[in-house]
Design an enzyme around this catalytic site. Structure first.
Site, PDB file in Angstrom:
ATOM      1  N   ARG A 119      54.218 -28.338   0.392  1.00 24.21           N
ATOM      2  CA  ARG A 119      52.967 -28.384   0.121  1.00 24.21           C
ATOM      3  C   ARG A 119      52.413 -26.996   0.754  1.00 24.21           C
ATOM      4  O   ARG A 119      52.117 -26.954   1.600  1.00 24.21           O
ATOM      5  CB  ARG A 119      52.221 -29.662   0.721  1.00 24.21           C
ATOM      6  CG  ARG A 119      52.755 -30.772  -0.226  1.00 24.21           C
ATOM      7  CD  ARG A 119      51.835 -32.099   0.403  1.00 24.21           C
ATOM      8  NE  ARG A 119      52.339 -33.309  -0.062  1.00 24.21           N
ATOM      9  CZ  ARG A 119      53.222 -34.088   0.242  1.00 24.21           C
ATOM     10  NH1 ARG A 119      53.805 -33.807   1.416  1.00 24.21           N
ATOM     11  NH2 ARG A 119      53.700 -35.153  -0.283  1.00 24.21           N
ATOM     12  N   ASP A 136      53.424 -32.833   9.872  1.00 32.42           N
ATOM     13  CA  ASP A 136      53.830 -31.679   8.810  1.00 32.42           C
ATOM     14  C   ASP A 136      52.635 -30.463   9.001  1.00 32.42           C
ATOM     15  O   ASP A 136      51.446 -30.854   9.650  1.00 32.42           O
ATOM     16  CB  ASP A 136      53.551 -32.410   7.335  1.00 32.42           C
ATOM     17  CG  ASP A 136      54.761 -33.094   7.096  1.00 32.42           C
ATOM     18  OD1 ASP A 136      55.608 -32.803   7.560  1.00 32.42           O
ATOM     19  OD2 ASP A 136      54.442 -33.796   6.128  1.00 32.42           O
TER      20      ASP A 136
END
Length: 890
Positions: free
Chosen positions: A298, A80
């Site tokens: 996020r 990520d």
């Protein structure tokens, strides 16, 4: 083939489809290493070196990756695009180096993409980079800080505040917000005020409502009508005057859309609109991201890639027309100062696809629809409105009323989406529509409030056209997950990747609970907060925590050395830990008593000491902690006085908490005594289930004892069972009384004798107990013998075997072989005949044919079957195709 490593199998499958057969895509299943879970894993004496371990399941993942690299040593880390993702890549590289799966001089590529789409993935693979060292250092600093706080502060709590579970660097500050809000609510002093409204009618017969804003030439402030007397005078003043519209002012107004989502605003809106918790929200968003439907979830960023802005504007034009596109694209920037802001906002990867055009599960569909609408709305034209204010007065200008409202001229972004609200307030006056009203119009009063009802007082004019309503100022609302995340964001506490885990931790630890959508502090959470606020004030300070977050952001940016940040923190924090070593538990509890005194010992208002024990009237009440983790109020005169009550304000004794009620605390064990409701009815329990005490002591309530009559003393009486009565004169074995599933009984060895009255459990003496047991033995035919029949009816007329009438636990029954048939209520053991018995046995056997089968009937069937088989001709055997010995030459 190059080996590409991502976190999850779902992500691996999607990316493998985009890259094709020329790549091997494997999943690490998240982090492959973690700190060893024991003291000393962060070495504060040697440069904060950290000891890592690889869990068993992760060893297999690393082996699979190393095996794949044996054929092609080309490693691409595609985790990520945030701090946590960078850390996972770093851990993978370090673990493979230690395992010799890769060599030190072997190049390792790091790629990151904000969306899992074919274009984004292929572009990332074409533009690799190295692991971002400052971002890894920021991860290491956070991990070390959380470890140092948890492993050093939690033991202090365990020693000084029994029952506490843990403390955390951000978790404890978040809990403090919840506790502080609750204490604000408890300390809040409501103030009364009144408002006056009137229902008016235009000359064209249209009605509208106006509120009184001026009386006797004086503008009314909120508390000017402070009681019913003043409100009644105001109602009479409006009722007695003829009113006219003296002013109509219309002003243009506009409203612009909210920016697209970042992590915190997505969690807040999902909570407001769907009641979706932060953890559920992020889990759902993760699945949408891995399926390629949205960008990374996020982020602190609210800006959008230029190509995405163009796609959004094109989608708006196609769906709603060019009037809904502003002349220039909207550009959004926030004030956050951290590395996460480098990411885009949370948006759909394909702006043309609405939720109904995708195959999604219900929760994913809800969240995707929210993201899609918010994203499009953020690039749409603003809404245009006309806001109108109408002034109504009497000719002497003794009363003035005002009505406000608005008309939406062009809905703009509101056609697609409007942001939710955190409060529960109804639509404001400004949002109301007003009829056509002209200056000089008569404002006739119209009866409208005849059926008006309210929890507070109402004063109605005789005409029912004017209404005075009592109100009270309200305390600040308890936090929801949405408003708590918003507050943490405002204070600079936590970061997008931590909000969900922090909220779930304070609930999982039993420090707070969710009721509806609101967060309430539990007793233990309140105690932990008070303890930390008094002995570790700096470390639960909002400013200190926010300042530390800013330092960590500077580490992310490469502007600070993470070990310097750790060293400064540890120097002061370890000193604060050391200062608590001499603290005594009694000192801690007295400090908590002092801080929480307004809550647990409120002033009675009669001048008496609120801490005087109401039972012995000599001891002093104080807070104590129970071994189960809860708290209670007890008397200082223990053990002479055993008065206890639940923790909290007086009057909680017997207060229902759902299906549970805490009755007090058993002083010797320190365990709470609970009344609970279970699958088999109400029961009392000592303490709560824990890892050490998986089955706490329980006792069901006698049927004649209503739950609302159970108090602390009765509960202890039940929990004291079984009751030892004495020893039997024959063999010296104990006789006990107890309450069982089928009622009260006495027990001696394996003999159980029912008692007719539940109260006898606690009163029966030796003579009575021996007599009851003797009666039971007599029915059974002696000690340990089979029960004697009440009547012997004889042999079964068809199948043989004795039929007897027996006494059973559920009443008399007839018995033959293994068949037991209960006698009907109208039939007594003395009157039953053989014919009736055979009929009852046959009926019972028909219901349970397997139990009815006896050796005799089975033998008869077997004999009959043999005879039948003998009468049938034997079938001819088929000729064998295989030749027997010697047949070949025949």
């Amino acid at each position: 083939m190059p080996v590409v490593v991502v976190e999850s199998p779902a992500k691996a499958k999607t990316i493998n489809g985009y890259l094709g057969k020329g790549y091997t895509v494997l999943a690490s299943y998240g982090h492959v290493r973690d700190l060893v879970g024991k003291d000393g894993s962060v070495d504060t004496e040697n440069g904060f070196d950290m000891i890592w371990e690889i869990p068993a399941d992760s060893k297999k993942r690393i082996k699979d990756i190393a095996d794949a690299l044996a054929d092609d040593p080309n490693l691409i880390l595609a985790t990520d695009p945030d701090r946590e993702g960078e850390a996972i890549s770093w851990h993978l590289q370090e673990a493979l180096l230690n395992r010799r799966g890769i060599k030190k001089d072997m190049p390792v590529s790091r790629v990151a993409f904000n969306a899992i789409t074919r274009k984004a993935v292929q572009e990332a693979i074409a533009n690799p980079r190295e692991i971002d060292t400052p971002l890894v250092h920021a991860y290491l600093a956070r991990r070390a800080l959380d470890y140092l706080v948890g492993f050093n502060l939690s033991p202090v709590l365990w020693r000084k505040l029994p029952g506490s579970k843990s403390a955390g660097r951000v978790q404890s500050v978040c809990l403090r917000l919840v506790v502080d809000r609750e204490m604000e609510i408890e300390a809040f002093d409501a103030r009364e005020y009144w408002s006056v409204r009137a229902m008016l009618e235009t000359p064209r017969g249209q009605t509208f409502e106006a509120r009184l804003v001026s009386l006797a030439g004086k503008k009314l402030d909120r508390f000017d009508l402070a009681d019913a007397t003043q409100a009644e005078l105001a109602v009479q003043a409006v009722e007695s005057r003829t009113l006219t519209v003296t002013g109509v002012e219309a002003k243009p107004a506009s409203r612009n859309p909210s920016p697209p989502f970042m992590t915190s605003t997505l969690q807040q809106e999902a909570s407001r609109k769907f009641g979706m918790g932060a953890k559920a929200c992020m889990s759902t968003a993760q699945r949408l991201y891995e399926a390629g439907h949205i960008t990374y979830m996020r982020t602190d960023g609210i800006d959008m890639a230029p190509e995405a802005v163009t796609e959004a504007r094109d989608a708006i034009a196609d769906r709603y027309g060019r009037d809904y596109i502003p002349p220039e694209p909207r550009i959004y920037k926030n004030k956050a100062k951290n590395a996460q802001e480098a990411h885009e906002c949370i948006r759909p990867t394909d702006m043309t696809k609405a939720a109904d055009e995708l195959r999604l599960e219900k929760d994913q569909k809800q969240l995707y629809d929210l993201i899609w609408k918010r994203t499009l709305a953020s690039q749409m034209s603003g809404a245009r409105m006309e806001r109108t204010t109408v002034t109504i007065r009497d000719k002497d200008e003794q009363v003035e009323l005002r009505a406000t409202g608005q008309v939406v001229i062009f809905d703009g972004f509101m056609k697609v989406y409007t942001e939710g609200r955190d409060d529960d307030a109804a639509t404001s006056e400004d949002d109301k529509r007003l009829p056509a009203i002209h200056e000089g119009d008569a404002a006739k009063k119209v009866a409208a409030y005849a059926d008006e009802t309210s929890e507070n007082q109402l004063i109605k004019a005789p005409s029912n056209a004017v209404l005075g309503q009592q109100s009270f100022t309200q305390p600040p609302p308890r936090y929801t997950e949405a408003t708590l995340v918003k507050k943490m964001e405002e204070l600079g506490i936590g970061r997008p990747s931590t909000y969900a885990s922090i909220l779930s931790t304070i609930v999982d630890r039993g420090y707070a609970r969710k009721e509806g959508n609101r967060l309430f502090p539990e007793d233990q959470g309140r105690l932990v907060t008070v303890f930390l606020s008094n002995y570790f004030r700096r470390y639960v300070s909002y400013d200190f925590t926010a300042g530390l977050e800013e330092e960590l952001d500077e580490v992310s940016a490469g502007d600070k050395d993470y070990k310097d940040v750790l060293a400064r923190f540890w120097r002061d924090f370890s000193a604060a830990i050391g200062e608590t070593s001499e603290l005594r538990i009694t000192e801690v509890l007295e400090k908590i008593n002092e801080v929480l005194e307004p809550h647990i010992f409120p002033d009675k208002g009669d001048g008496t000491d609120p801490r005087l024990c109401p039972k012995c009237e000599a001891g002093r009440l104080s807070m104590r902690t129970a071994r189960s983790g809860g708290a209670f109020i007890g008397c200082s005169n223990y053990p002479e006085c055993r008065y206890t009550r639940p923790f909290g304000p007086p009057g909680l004794e017997g207060e229902q908490q759902g299906d549970e009620r805490m009755l007090g605390v058993e002083p010797e064990s320190g365990l709470e005594v609970w009344l609970k409701s279970g699958r088999f009815g109400p029961y009392v329990q000592l303490g709560e289930a824990t890892d050490e005490n998986k089955k706490p002591k329980r006792s069901s309530l006698p049927k004649s004892w209503a739950p609302d009559t159970i108090d602390y003393d009765k509960a202890l009486q039940l929990l004291s069972l079984p009751r030892h009565i004495g020893v039997h004169p024959e063999d010296g074995e104990p006789i006990e009384s107890n309450l069982g599933r089928y009622g009260p009984y006495v027990k001696w060895n394996k003999v159980y004798a029912n008692l007719p009255d539940e109260e006898e459990i606690f009163t029966i003496g030796m003579n009575r107990a021996v007599e009851v047991l003797a009666e039971k033995l007599a029915k059974r035919g002696g000690r340990g013998a089979a029960a004697a029949p009440l009547r012997e009816l004889g042999e079964h007329p068809e199948n043989g075997g004795p039929i007897n009438v027996m006494e059973g636990r559920y009443g008399p029954y007839v018995k033959w072989e293994k068949v037991n048939a209960t006698l009907p209520k109208e039939m007594t053991p003395e009157d039953v005949t053989m014919a009736q018995a055979v009929e009852l046995i046959a009926a019972k056997a028909a219901k349970s044919p397997k139990k009815a089968a006896t050796k005799k009937t089975a033998a008869k069937k077997k004999t009959a079957a043999k005879k039948t088989a003998a009468k049938k001709p034997a079938p001819k055997k088929a000729a064998s195709k295989k030749p027997v010995d010697g047949a070949a030459g025949a």
